[in-house]
Design an enzyme around this catalytic site. Structure first.
Site, PDB file in Angstrom:
ATOM      1  N   LYS A 120       0.475  -1.256   0.101  1.00 56.92           N
ATOM      2  CA  LYS A 120      -0.206   0.304  -0.530  1.00 56.92           C
ATOM      3  C   LYS A 120       0.720   1.234   0.127  1.00 56.92           C
ATOM      4  O   LYS A 120       0.648   1.934  -0.309  1.00 56.92           O
ATOM      5  CB  LYS A 120      -0.899   0.283   0.845  1.00 56.92           C
ATOM      6  N   LYS A 204      -4.837  -9.135  -7.680  1.00 60.02           N
ATOM      7  CA  LYS A 204      -5.595  -9.852  -6.614  1.00 60.02           C
ATOM      8  C   LYS A 204      -6.936  -8.984  -7.336  1.00 60.02           C
ATOM      9  O   LYS A 204      -6.765  -7.576  -7.869  1.00 60.02           O
ATOM     10  CB  LYS A 204      -5.577  -9.511  -5.558  1.00 60.02           C
ATOM     11  N   LYS A 207     -12.272  -4.409  -4.954  1.00 61.22           N
ATOM     12  CA  LYS A 207     -13.099  -3.104  -4.875  1.00 61.22           C
ATOM     13  C   LYS A 207     -11.650  -2.260  -5.363  1.00 61.22           C
ATOM     14  O   LYS A 207     -12.887  -0.793  -5.170  1.00 61.22           O
ATOM     15  CB  LYS A 207     -13.623  -3.371  -3.518  1.00 61.22           C
TER      16      LYS A 207
END
Ligand code: TYM
Length: 344
Positions: A120, A204, A207
């Site tokens: 991240k 992956k 969302k």
């Protein structure tokens, strides 16, 4: 039941962030399996982790809407609020309270080694991220251990966080000389523990991916499901005759795994059925299966979302039942750490 958890009653806990709509990855990797566990008759506690969601900026109105939508997704997928406890994390204060204790047990180095933190912050200024994002796994450990949960069903991406949860439980038990927190077992099972993006088999399904074509949303209607699978990236080869032949074909492998998970078959059985056939045959079969399995969920979600007061009532009832389990455990944890009980 593993040795380390044997003194604890089997109890399942898991959570999903309401930081966007639910995806097919959330469904196959987590939600569908939450329903299976509930139906096996084990005590099941499921949480919409709204405190985790705000580790990155969330618009307050959208967060409320997404939390209700995720709750509708759980119910539509088969979570029965009488048999499982379903609630949003912020409504049980013990999560944040135990997380603070764990912030004092866990080490900065442990957090810094988390691949999700590294991913991240990759290419970004980590100094500008929230402190909450760094401490995220400590709150996750609190979610689980606040209920003395013994088993946690998740997708593969959460494995490292669950190992950290075990480390935190073990260090707490060791530091205070107690056998208070269970060493929780991750439950990562099934054909679709890591559903990949439909546009890029190395990423992956998520969302937060900017491309909506990369994912199937649980709210997608039949048309969108069909379009997305038909346009899903593949290669020109027919499906192989054996599973081994999928090794260097991540996009093909992903679609086979999705089919297997939706049909409740093994990937081997899918290959036995479709080996030698091209995507011109396989994709339409996948679309039919996905629409048959997913459109009842999206229809039911829409029906449930029309009555937000009922969703709030279910979440409120769940939070009360969750709190009744959590409060005595939190009190004992405070006692162990040395806090005076100055109030009844
Ligand atoms: P989250 O919200 O990212 O995902 C929720 C669940 O869905 C699984 N999942 C997937 N499985 C297969 N393929 C995918 N592409 C895919 N994407 C998501 C995740 O593995 C997860 O099981 N940190 C957690 C939320 C959390 C939690 C907890 C989970 C907070 N506290 C306590 C378990 C126990 C998370 O961000 O999941």
């Amino acid at each position: 039941m593993a040795e380390a958890t044997s003194k604890f009653t089997p109890r399942i806990f898991s959570g999903i962030q309401p930081s966007g709509g639910l995806t097919l990855g959330n469904y196959l990797g987590a939600l569908k399996r939450f329903v299976e566990k509930q139906n096996e008759g084990i005590e099941t506690i499921y949480c919409l982790v709204d405190l985790h969601a705000i580790t990155v900026w969330q618009d307050p109105e959208k967060l409320r809407a997404q939390t209700r939508e995720a709750a509708a997704g759980f119910l539509a997928a088969g979570i029965d609020p009488k048999r499982s406890i379903l609630f949003n994390q912020s409504q049980v204060p013990g999560h944040a309270q135990l997380a603070w204790i764990f912030n004092c047990v866990a080490r900065m180095g442990w957090m810094g080694r988390m691949t999700q933190w590294k991913d991240k912050t990759a290419g970004k200024n980590a100094e500008a991220e929230s402190l909450g994002l760094f401490a995220y796994p400590s709150l996750m450990a609190a979610d689980i251990l606040l209920y003395h949960a013994t088993h946690v069903p998740v997708g593969e991406d959460q494995k490292q966080h669950l190992e950290l949860t075990r480390d935190i439980a073990a260090k707490f038990n060791h530091d205070y000389g107690v056998d208070f927190f269970p060493i929780t077992e991750p439950v990562i099972e099934g054909a679709a523990t890591r559903v990949m993006s439909l546009r890029d088999g190395s990423k992956k399904m998520s969302k937060s991916d900017p491309s909506d074509a990369s994912r199937i949303n649980l709210t997608d209607e039949a048309d969108a499901i069909s379009q997305k699978f038909r346009k899903a990236k593949t290669d020109p080869e027919p499906l192989p005759e054996t599973l081994d032949g999928l090794k260097d074909r991540p996009e093909a492998k992903n679609l086979v795994n999705i089919y297997a998970a939706l049909a409740e078959m093994t990937p081997e059985a899918v290959i036995t059925e479709f080996g030698g056939k091209g995507f011109g045959t396989f994709k339409p079969a996948l679309v039919d299966l996905a629409v048959a399995k997913l459109s009842p969920i999206s229809t039911e979600m829409k029906r449930l979302m029309a009555d937000p007061a009922e969703i709030d009532r279910i979440l409120g009832d769940g939070a009360e039942r969750a709190d009744a389990i959590a409060s005595p455990i939190l009190r004992q944890a405070y006692d162990i750490v040395g806090m005076i009980r100055s109030r009844p």
